[in-house]
Design a protein around this motif. Sequence first.
Motif, PDB file in Angstrom:
ATOM      1  N   LYS A 220      -0.271  -0.235   3.351  1.00 34.54           N
ATOM      2  CA  LYS A 220      -0.261  -0.622   1.244  1.00 34.54           C
ATOM      3  C   LYS A 220       0.991  -1.116   1.775  1.00 34.54           C
ATOM      4  O   LYS A 220       1.124  -1.752   0.460  1.00 34.54           O
ATOM      5  N   PHE A 229       5.821   2.790   0.566  1.00 31.79           N
ATOM      6  CA  PHE A 229       4.957   3.493   1.273  1.00 31.79           C
ATOM      7  C   PHE A 229       5.848   3.695   3.151  1.00 31.79           C
ATOM      8  O   PHE A 229       5.030   4.262   4.018  1.00 31.79           O
ATOM      9  N   LEU A 274      -5.493   8.425  -1.451  1.00 38.92           N
ATOM     10  CA  LEU A 274      -5.043   7.057  -1.186  1.00 38.92           C
ATOM     11  C   LEU A 274      -6.423   6.129   0.046  1.00 38.92           C
ATOM     12  O   LEU A 274      -6.896   7.023   0.292  1.00 38.92           O
ATOM     13  N   SER A 276      -6.740   2.265   1.960  1.00 42.02           N
ATOM     14  CA  SER A 276      -5.827   0.970   2.504  1.00 42.02           C
ATOM     15  C   SER A 276      -7.432   0.107   2.936  1.00 42.02           C
ATOM     16  O   SER A 276      -7.754   0.411   3.932  1.00 42.02           O
TER      17      SER A 276
END
Length: 374
Positions: A220, A229, A274, A276
């Motif tokens: 991220k 992050f 989240l 990524s």
Amino acid sequence: MEQSRPETTMDRISLDVFSSFEAARADWEVLFANAPASAYQSFGFARDWFETFGRARGLTPMIVVARHGDGARPLALLALARSRLGPLPIAQFLGGKESNFNLGLFAADMRLDAEALRALLRRAARVGGVDLYRLGNQPQAFEGVANPLALPGSSASPSFAYGTSLPATAGELDARFSADARKKLRKKQARLEKMGALVFEHGATGARAREILEALLAQKAERLQDPSFASGAMRDFVLGLCGGALEVHALTLDARIIATYAGFTHRGRFSAMLNSFVAEEEIARSSPGDLLLHSLLRDLLSRGVARFDLGVGEARYKNAVCDETIALVDTLVPATLLGALAAPALSALIRAKRAVKQNPRLLAKLTELRRLAR
């Protein structure tokens, strides 16, 4: 169909306003066990968020508990924090933008109508010392039950949330996507498999979960060019949740983590918080995030999970797998004359933010300006 709650008044309702999580914990856990709620309303999520984000921002817990008389079981709990909007002391939900759904916790027999709820909030404001409530990103209903805090006069939130119901079988899941979409995914997976051993990992625990979360944060930070992050509150929050309810998934290529998902499962619903993927063009062009997402859906289906959501904010990949656009509302409740004077300006700000968020060109320009300002 949404279930409504019969309306009554504030007669005999007692009120506690706690600034301590532990003081509210027993009431919190009683209500969370039965009230319509997402994982974002859990005691652990709110406490961990406050200890990492909230405390650093100078917030103060303001946990409101209503009950039928002193010492009676709780009827409602609002997990709020006292903050400031310029010179104005306000109350808003704990969880910040890390919480995708904001809700109060209400017992099934809670019978407060909109007028009574406003009166309750004004009473709590006198104890908590706030002029205005800003209750953002609330679903109008959750688990089929109308949200009492989505009061009349609420404004549409700047962004929507996205979700879907999961079918009973993998065949039904595949049928939701066109033959062309499935073919493209197979080609992308085959392209990655030519580069090395491709492995989907679901429900990692312990040290492996932490390793995946470390990769998530690094990816991220690199892709978004956002150092928050890599260190500070976000890192502490995400890694702290690793030991709790946060569920971790990954796609690896020759043992290298190239895509991740992290979220919560609560009452048959998975909420993604989240995700990524690596920024390298050679890998990114094969959409490792999309491949992991489809594998995650199959894993959830095999475990009997019935609902799936990708949280707040517009993105192409969300529209690709979610058939439900969840309208959210922001509710402003003035508690004092000063709050009443400030509310119209704040309401106008919310509408302006929505106008930007729902205009792709304006949003792209704003995103670029934010990136350049870092």
